[in-house]
Design a protein around this motif. Sequence first.
Motif, PDB file in Angstrom:
ATOM      1  N   ASN A  94       0.826  -1.201   0.000  1.00  0.00           N
ATOM      2  CA  ASN A  94       0.000   0.000   0.000  1.00  0.00           C
ATOM      3  C   ASN A  94       0.866   1.259   0.000  1.00  0.00           C
ATOM      4  O   ASN A  94       0.596   2.219  -0.738  1.00  0.00           O
ATOM      5  CB  ASN A  94      -0.924  -0.012   1.218  1.00  0.00           C
ATOM      6  CG  ASN A  94      -1.856   1.187   1.261  1.00  0.00           C
ATOM      7  OD1 ASN A  94      -2.188   1.773   0.234  1.00  0.00           O
ATOM      8  ND2 ASN A  94      -2.271   1.561   2.451  1.00  0.00           N
ATOM      9  N   THR A  95       1.923   1.268   0.811  1.00  0.00           N
ATOM     10  CA  THR A  95       2.798   2.435   0.894  1.00  0.00           C
ATOM     11  C   THR A  95       3.529   2.664  -0.418  1.00  0.00           C
ATOM     12  O   THR A  95       3.591   3.801  -0.919  1.00  0.00           O
ATOM     13  CB  THR A  95       3.798   2.254   2.042  1.00  0.00           C
ATOM     14  OG1 THR A  95       3.093   2.044   3.270  1.00  0.00           O
ATOM     15  CG2 THR A  95       4.685   3.478   2.180  1.00  0.00           C
ATOM     16  N   ALA A  96       4.095   1.601  -0.995  1.00  0.00           N
ATOM     17  CA  ALA A  96       4.840   1.750  -2.247  1.00  0.00           C
ATOM     18  C   ALA A  96       3.931   2.229  -3.380  1.00  0.00           C
ATOM     19  O   ALA A  96       4.273   3.162  -4.118  1.00  0.00           O
ATOM     20  CB  ALA A  96       5.500   0.424  -2.616  1.00  0.00           C
ATOM     21  N   GLY A  97       2.769   1.596  -3.528  1.00  0.00           N
ATOM     22  CA  GLY A  97       1.856   1.999  -4.588  1.00  0.00           C
ATOM     23  C   GLY A  97       1.319   3.406  -4.388  1.00  0.00           C
ATOM     24  O   GLY A  97       1.201   4.183  -5.351  1.00  0.00           O
ATOM     25  N   SER A  98       0.998   3.763  -3.159  1.00  0.00           N
ATOM     26  CA  SER A  98       0.470   5.096  -2.883  1.00  0.00           C
ATOM     27  C   SER A  98       1.518   6.167  -3.135  1.00  0.00           C
ATOM     28  O   SER A  98       1.194   7.258  -3.631  1.00  0.00           O
ATOM     29  CB  SER A  98      -0.027   5.172  -1.433  1.00  0.00           C
ATOM     30  OG  SER A  98      -1.057   4.236  -1.206  1.00  0.00           O
ATOM     31  N   LEU A  99       2.770   5.884  -2.778  1.00  0.00           N
ATOM     32  CA  LEU A  99       3.843   6.840  -3.064  1.00  0.00           C
ATOM     33  C   LEU A  99       4.005   7.050  -4.568  1.00  0.00           C
ATOM     34  O   LEU A  99       4.162   8.181  -5.039  1.00  0.00           O
ATOM     35  CB  LEU A  99       5.165   6.356  -2.458  1.00  0.00           C
ATOM     36  CG  LEU A  99       5.335   6.519  -0.957  1.00  0.00           C
ATOM     37  CD1 LEU A  99       6.642   5.876  -0.504  1.00  0.00           C
ATOM     38  CD2 LEU A  99       5.315   7.999  -0.571  1.00  0.00           C
ATOM     39  N   VAL A 232       1.402   6.448   6.123  1.00  0.00           N
ATOM     40  CA  VAL A 232       0.571   5.463   5.431  1.00  0.00           C
ATOM     41  C   VAL A 232       0.877   4.054   5.927  1.00  0.00           C
ATOM     42  O   VAL A 232      -0.028   3.244   6.136  1.00  0.00           O
ATOM     43  CB  VAL A 232       0.785   5.569   3.909  1.00  0.00           C
ATOM     44  CG1 VAL A 232       0.121   4.400   3.180  1.00  0.00           C
ATOM     45  CG2 VAL A 232       0.224   6.886   3.397  1.00  0.00           C
ATOM     46  N   PHE A 233       2.151   3.746   6.139  1.00  0.00           N
ATOM     47  CA  PHE A 233       2.522   2.417   6.632  1.00  0.00           C
ATOM     48  C   PHE A 233       1.913   2.166   8.011  1.00  0.00           C
ATOM     49  O   PHE A 233       1.378   1.080   8.274  1.00  0.00           O
ATOM     50  CB  PHE A 233       4.045   2.285   6.689  1.00  0.00           C
ATOM     51  CG  PHE A 233       4.531   0.882   6.909  1.00  0.00           C
ATOM     52  CD1 PHE A 233       4.873   0.078   5.829  1.00  0.00           C
ATOM     53  CD2 PHE A 233       4.640   0.343   8.175  1.00  0.00           C
ATOM     54  CE1 PHE A 233       5.319  -1.223   6.018  1.00  0.00           C
ATOM     55  CE2 PHE A 233       5.073  -0.950   8.386  1.00  0.00           C
ATOM     56  CZ  PHE A 233       5.421  -1.736   7.298  1.00  0.00           C
ATOM     57  N   ALA A 234       1.986   3.169   8.885  1.00  0.00           N
ATOM     58  CA  ALA A 234       1.435   3.003  10.235  1.00  0.00           C
ATOM     59  C   ALA A 234      -0.078   2.823  10.199  1.00  0.00           C
ATOM     60  O   ALA A 234      -0.628   1.946  10.874  1.00  0.00           O
ATOM     61  CB  ALA A 234       1.806   4.204  11.099  1.00  0.00           C
ATOM     62  N   LEU A 235      -0.773   3.630   9.402  1.00  0.00           N
ATOM     63  CA  LEU A 235      -2.227   3.507   9.320  1.00  0.00           C
ATOM     64  C   LEU A 235      -2.636   2.197   8.669  1.00  0.00           C
ATOM     65  O   LEU A 235      -3.709   1.652   8.974  1.00  0.00           O
ATOM     66  CB  LEU A 235      -2.797   4.689   8.538  1.00  0.00           C
ATOM     67  CG  LEU A 235      -2.630   6.068   9.189  1.00  0.00           C
ATOM     68  CD1 LEU A 235      -3.196   7.159   8.296  1.00  0.00           C
ATOM     69  CD2 LEU A 235      -3.272   6.106  10.562  1.00  0.00           C
ATOM     70  N   SER A 236      -1.811   1.670   7.773  1.00  0.00           N
ATOM     71  CA  SER A 236      -2.138   0.394   7.124  1.00  0.00           C
ATOM     72  C   SER A 236      -2.097  -0.767   8.108  1.00  0.00           C
ATOM     73  O   SER A 236      -2.765  -1.785   7.899  1.00  0.00           O
ATOM     74  CB  SER A 236      -1.158   0.124   5.971  1.00  0.00           C
ATOM     75  OG  SER A 236      -1.225   1.143   4.997  1.00  0.00           O
ATOM     76  N   MET A 237      -1.332  -0.646   9.156  1.00  0.00           N
ATOM     77  CA  MET A 237      -1.216  -1.718  10.137  1.00  0.00           C
ATOM     78  C   MET A 237      -2.480  -1.886  10.973  1.00  0.00           C
ATOM     79  O   MET A 237      -2.684  -2.929  11.589  1.00  0.00           O
ATOM     80  CB  MET A 237      -0.030  -1.448  11.066  1.00  0.00           C
ATOM     81  CG  MET A 237       1.328  -1.446  10.376  1.00  0.00           C
ATOM     82  SD  MET A 237       1.863  -3.088   9.896  1.00  0.00           S
ATOM     83  CE  MET A 237       2.225  -3.795  11.495  1.00  0.00           C
ATOM     84  N   GLU A 238      -3.335  -0.855  11.011  1.00  0.00           N
ATOM     85  CA  GLU A 238      -4.498  -0.907  11.902  1.00  0.00           C
ATOM     86  C   GLU A 238      -5.826  -0.983  11.176  1.00  0.00           C
ATOM     87  O   GLU A 238      -6.879  -1.042  11.807  1.00  0.00           O
ATOM     88  CB  GLU A 238      -4.517   0.338  12.794  1.00  0.00           C
ATOM     89  CG  GLU A 238      -4.688   1.633  12.016  1.00  0.00           C
ATOM     90  CD  GLU A 238      -4.826   2.842  12.921  1.00  0.00           C
ATOM     91  OE1 GLU A 238      -5.960   3.296  13.127  1.00  0.00           O
ATOM     92  OE2 GLU A 238      -3.801   3.320  13.421  1.00  0.00           O
ATOM     93  N   VAL A 239      -5.831  -0.990   9.846  1.00  0.00           N
ATOM     94  CA  VAL A 239      -7.085  -0.957   9.097  1.00  0.00           C
ATOM     95  C   VAL A 239      -7.874  -2.239   9.351  1.00  0.00           C
ATOM     96  O   VAL A 239      -7.317  -3.334   9.411  1.00  0.00           O
ATOM     97  CB  VAL A 239      -6.800  -0.753   7.594  1.00  0.00           C
ATOM     98  CG1 VAL A 239      -6.020  -1.919   7.009  1.00  0.00           C
ATOM     99  CG2 VAL A 239      -8.095  -0.567   6.830  1.00  0.00           C
ATOM    100  N   LEU A 240      -9.204  -2.103   9.513  1.00  0.00           N
ATOM    101  CA  LEU A 240     -10.056  -3.257   9.833  1.00  0.00           C
ATOM    102  C   LEU A 240     -11.086  -3.543   8.745  1.00  0.00           C
ATOM    103  O   LEU A 240     -11.266  -4.695   8.343  1.00  0.00           O
ATOM    104  CB  LEU A 240     -10.770  -3.025  11.167  1.00  0.00           C
ATOM    105  CG  LEU A 240     -11.813  -4.079  11.578  1.00  0.00           C
ATOM    106  CD1 LEU A 240     -11.144  -5.437  11.767  1.00  0.00           C
ATOM    107  CD2 LEU A 240     -12.552  -3.659  12.840  1.00  0.00           C
TER     108      LEU A 240
END
Length: 580
Positions: A94-99, A232-240
């Motif tokens: 997610n982080t790589a693609g979003s960047l 983005v990486f941190a928020l991706s870790m918590e998505v439900l």
Amino acid sequence: MSVTPLRPPPRTPAPPPRPPGRRVFSTNASHYVLWALALLVIVGPLVPVVAASLWSTPLYASGGRPTWDNFHTLVTDPDWWTAVANSVLFAALNTAGSLLVGVTCAVLLTRTNIPGRRVLTTLLLIPIALPGLVLVIGWAAMWTPAGFASSWLTTHTFLAMPVDLYSIPGMALVAMGVAAPTIFLLCRGTLLAVDPALEDAARTLGAGPLRSLVSVSLPLLRPAITNAALLVFALSMEVLGLPLILGFSNKISLISTYLYDHWVNASQQGLVSAGAVFLLVAVSGLLLLRNRLVGDTARFTTTTGKPTGVRILTLGPSRWLLAAGIALYLLISVAVPLAGVVMTAFTSILSPFVSPWSVLTLDNFNAVFDNPLYTDSIVNSLLIAGIGGALTTVAIAVLSVIAHRSRFRFRGSLQQGMMWPRMMPALVTGMAFFWSFALLDRSGAVRASLWGIGIAFAVRSLALGYSAFYPALAGIGADLDKAARTSGATWWTAMCTVVLRLVAPAMGASFVLLFVAMLNDAEPAVFLVTDRTPVLGLTMLQLAATSIGGSVAALGVIQMVITLVVLGAGRALLGVRPRA
């Protein structure tokens, strides 16, 4: 001739001086009380989560003893480490693609002359203004293997959706739709602040327009890119919501769904508390790393005065190809999913083999308004967003003036405390208040009411409202409230009659953003909601986790309409715009 001697007027006795301790007590004591209450509500609920992870029985049960068994069970569970590995892979993709998408769009739509820049920018920012769950529902309705758009492409063309959404890369592709616009905003602000004189200097040394952009302006994006990547990486870790909807069918477990499943289905509360502590430490560490890496940005300062304006790079015929590429991405990631939500809500069946015009219906909306669960969810969410947003706005205003307009000795900790919820994953926030209510309110009256959910939502959104309010407060000169003080006003009188009246528009903007955030929030309610207190976001999430039907799409349309109406009113009255 007699002369009448001049006599001084009789002295009027001066009013008795105000006891010196009265003003000091009324101001400083109130600061201490508000500071203690704020930190107790914001940071205090984390203590029961840690205690629950180190206790052998649930905190509301009698008996029990300190133990490490919950952590031992967690780290020896292979499913846990599978969830951790999946979460890291999902966050990295997610982080790589979003960047890639966000930085590219920021450069092309800000610094080049590709056609349709304003329209493309508006379309790119739509996902920030809408509930994220609505977009996920739209992706599932249109681009899954059995979705309307993917099935239509397979049947009528030689094209096909190249990525299976029921996979980690597919979920990352969906998540990019929300994360990429955030990165775009962060990078766009930096590009707008770059002084064109720097590129002109490179041009005088023989560099072409494209080379000057790549060699001068793009390296200045490093702080923004680092900031965005870690966020983005941190928020991706918590998505439900996303893995619960798309990962459930293929049994793909992330950290969030692992904790959700073991709480709801297995009732392993100590184990889930231990996992929540792990998630809190991981996300907080990433955000602290972000603050440390981008904290010293002096070496990237490029403007010491007012820039002369943004320099637009003129592209050749390739600009049409680049614009078409961005438009195609927005069509796939924004327009088609939103159309899917609307089509699913207004049709009895959504299939590429049946014309949608022949199956138009309002039955899905009738089913929503005829079901007490759905109507209660809408009403409860509106109450929480309206009343909770207003009270939270007042709390933010009061705490902000203490933190930034007083000499209170602990004002620094108050500033950090209001930003702390950004480091708390939503699931941890809900669990923290669940354990706090279980310990402090044995009757369960608070947890079983909308007040309990509203408090959790308010703390969750506190940093957002504070970020919208503080810039306006910082723009008010301190001489104004000092003038009021010299005229005899107390500190609180000066704040209420001068400062807060001047920042009233910012308070309105903060309320609009808090209303939208609290209306669409879902994750903290997982641990707090009861049969009598359903909320819109969690009801939609639970329905979408089982099937994407007309009812959940109708709820999504209702949620989307409410959000757009509130944001539109805020934009018209206060100039509120979605921000990262």
